[in-house]
Design a protein around this motif. Structure first.
Motif, PDB file in Angstrom:
ATOM      1  N   ALA A 137     -11.209 -40.091   3.355  1.00  0.00           N
ATOM      2  CA  ALA A 137     -11.609 -38.726   3.014  1.00  0.00           C
ATOM      3  C   ALA A 137     -10.397 -37.883   2.615  1.00  0.00           C
TER       4      ALA A 137
ATOM      5  N   ARG B  96     -10.481 -34.541   3.001  1.00  0.00           N
ATOM      6  CA  ARG B  96     -10.429 -33.484   4.007  1.00  0.00           C
ATOM      7  C   ARG B  96     -11.373 -33.860   5.143  1.00  0.00           C
ATOM      8  N   LYS B  97     -11.440 -33.046   6.174  1.00  0.00           N
ATOM      9  CA  LYS B  97     -12.226 -33.385   7.363  1.00  0.00           C
ATOM     10  C   LYS B  97     -13.650 -33.767   6.974  1.00  0.00           C
ATOM     11  N   ILE B  98     -14.121 -34.889   7.537  1.00  0.00           N
ATOM     12  CA  ILE B  98     -15.423 -35.434   7.171  1.00  0.00           C
ATOM     13  C   ILE B  98     -16.552 -34.596   7.752  1.00  0.00           C
ATOM     14  N   ASN B  99     -17.516 -34.270   6.892  1.00  0.00           N
ATOM     15  CA  ASN B  99     -18.768 -33.640   7.304  1.00  0.00           C
ATOM     16  C   ASN B  99     -19.848 -34.718   7.212  1.00  0.00           C
TER      17      ASN B  99
ATOM     18  N   THR C  65     -23.199 -34.556   4.708  1.00  0.00           N
ATOM     19  CA  THR C  65     -23.184 -34.414   3.263  1.00  0.00           C
ATOM     20  C   THR C  65     -22.195 -35.407   2.664  1.00  0.00           C
ATOM     21  N   SER C  66     -22.137 -35.442   1.336  1.00  0.00           N
ATOM     22  CA  SER C  66     -21.170 -36.296   0.655  1.00  0.00           C
ATOM     23  C   SER C  66     -19.768 -35.708   0.804  1.00  0.00           C
ATOM     24  N   ASN C  67     -18.780 -36.592   0.959  1.00  0.00           N
ATOM     25  CA  ASN C  67     -17.407 -36.148   1.167  1.00  0.00           C
ATOM     26  C   ASN C  67     -16.502 -36.727   0.081  1.00  0.00           C
TER      27      ASN C  67
ATOM     28  N   GLU D 115     -10.568 -40.338   8.420  1.00  0.00           N
ATOM     29  CA  GLU D 115     -10.321 -38.921   8.178  1.00  0.00           C
ATOM     30  C   GLU D 115      -9.103 -38.766   7.260  1.00  0.00           C
TER      31      GLU D 115
END
Length: 367
Positions: free
Chosen positions: A80, A82-85, A88-90, A161
C-alpha cells in the motif's frame, strides 16, 4: 567427452530437467515430457552417447556444507502507498515473485558464498516450472528437491502497510505436508553430511522431531506464522539457533516483545526452554541477538523499510555463514542485522544485491 555434439530440442528439455533434479526417474521424465517411458530411455541413451550425461547417476553434485529444508512459495505482494482502509480499494503496488522461507534462506546463502542443498517439494504446475528456472538462474542446488505430480506449488498472498509491516497474509501450503520423515529418509545422507542444517516451521511437527533424532549437528530454525511456530515447542532444546520476530515470540513465551527490555525478557524465557542462540527482530525497534552468556541489541538503522517479508531469512543465512566462518559474536550480530535491513529495503523477499561485500560496507554506516 566434451559436450560438443548436436542436441535436439527434446534432448535439451530432458537434460535441463535432469540438471534440476539428478535423482529424477525415467518415469517422471516421461510424464513431464508427455512421452512413453521407453522414449525417455532412448533420449537419455542419446544424451549419454553424446557426452552430456555420464552413468546412471547422470550428474554428480559437489558435497555441500549446508542443507536447507523448508518451503518454496509463489508470492503475491500488495504494498500500500498509505495506511490501508479494508473497506475500499487502496492504491499501491502489486508484485509477483518466487519466495518461500526455506528457498529464501537457501538463495541468500548462495549470495553469501555458501553452497547448500535446498530440500523441498513443489508442484507440477506453472509456478513449479518457474521455481526450477529461477533456481537454475540463481545457481541453487535443488538436487534433493522433488516435483510432485498432481500437486500445486505453495502460494502466499500478503498485503503490507506503507511502512512495510504486514497487514494480512493468506497461504495455500498444503503441499508441505509431503515433507514427511519418509521423504527425508531418502535424502538422509546429504543431510547427515552437512555441517549445518537449516529448517523452517513449514515442516510438519513429526518431521522436525524426526530430524532432531537423525541429525546430530547444529540446527538453525526460522519461525513462520503463529500456528506453525508452535511446531518448534517440542524440540526447542534441540535447536542451536532460532530466528523469530516479536509476534512469533509471543506464541512461544506468552510475552509481548515490543522493545529492547521486553525482548531481553523473552530471550531469557526461550533460553530457559532450551534455545542456545537467538535472534529476535522487532519492527521499528531493532534486533536482539545472543545467548545465555551475552546479548546485544542493535537498533533499527535510519534506512528505507519497503517489505519485511524475507528479513528473517536473510538474517538466518547470515548467521549460518558467520558460524561457518567462525566470526566473532559482535561481527555475527552486526552482519545478521545488516542483512536483515538490507532485505527490508527491497520489495522482493531476497535482495538481489546481497553479498558479503555489501554487508561489510553497509554495516559501517548502520553500526
Amino acid at each position: 567427452m566434451s559436450e560438443n555434439k548436436s542436441i535436439t530440442q527434446r534432448e535439451l528439455q530432458i537434460l535441463n530437467w535432469i540438471k534440476q533434479n539428478p535423482l529424477i526417474s525415467q518415469a517422471e521424465l516421461a510424464k513431464l515430457a508427455n512421452i512413453s517411458r521407453s522414449s525417455a530411455a532412448v533420449h537419455i541413451s542419446n544424451l549419454m552417447k553424446k557426452g552430456y550425461l555420464r552413468g546412471k547417476g547422470y550428474i554428480i553434485s559437489p558435497k555441500n556444507s549446508v542443507a536447507i529444508i523448508g518451503g518454496i512459495n509463489f508470492d503475491i505482494l500488495g504494498a500500500a502507498e498509505r495506511k490501508i482502509n479494508p473497506k475500499t480499494s487502496n492504491p499501491g503496488r502489486i508484485r509477483h515473485a518466487i519466495g518461500g522461507l526455506g528457498r529464501n534462506i537457501a538463495l541468500n546463502l548462495v549470495k553469501l558464498g555458501v553452497p547448500n542443498y535446498f530440500i523441498t517439494v513443489y508442484g507440477n504446475d506453472a509456478e513449479g516450472e518457474m521455481f526450477k528456472q529461477d533456481a537454475l538462474k540463481n545457481g541453487m542446488d535443488i538436487t534433493y528437491a522433488k516435483q510432485l505430480f498432481n500437486a500445486h506449488t505453495s502460494n502466499y498472498l500478503y498485503l503490507n502497510e506503507a511502512s512495510g509491516e504486514r497487514f494480512v497474509g493468506l497461504d495455500d501450503m498444503k503441499i508441505f505436508d509431503k515433507l514427511t520423515p519418509e521423504f527425508l529418509t531418502t535424502r538422509l545422507t546429504p543431510v547427515q553430511n552437512s555441517e549445518i542444517v537449516g529448517v523452517d516451521a513449514n515442516l510438519p511437527e513429526e518431521t522436525l522431531k524426526w530430524l532432531t533424532q537423525n541429525y546430530s549437528g547444529p540446527i538453525f530454525a526460522k519461525a513462520v506464522s503463529l500456528n506453525k511456530t508452535l511446531r518448534f515447542m517440542p524440540i526447542l532444546d534441540k535447536i542451536d539457533t532460532l530466528v523469530i520476530n516479536s509476534i512469533e515470540v509471543l506464541t512461544l513465551t506468552g510475552i509481548t516483545a515490543n522493545d529492547e527490555r521486553s525482548a531481553r525478557y523473552s530471550a531469557e524465557k526461550l533460553f530457559d526452554l532450551g534455545i542456545k542462540n537467538l535472534l529476535i527482530y522487532i519492527d521499528e525497534k531493532g534486533v536482539l541477538y545472543g545467548n545465555r552468556s551475552q546479548l546485544s541489541f542493535l537498533p533499527e538503522p535510519a534506512t528505507a523499510i519497503n517489505n519485511t517479508n524475507g528479513c528473517g531469512a536473510a538474517a538466518t543465512a547470515s548467521l549460518i555463514q558467520s558460524r561457518l566462518q567462525h566470526l566473532s559474536f559482535e561481527e555475527t550480530a552486526k552482519n545478521a542485522a545488516t542483512a536483515l535491513y538490507l532485505t527490508a529495503g527491497s520489495y522482493d523477499p531476497v535482495n538481489d544485491e546481497l553479498s558479503i561485500e555489501l554487508i561489510n560496507e553497509t554495516k559501517r554506516t548502520f553500526y
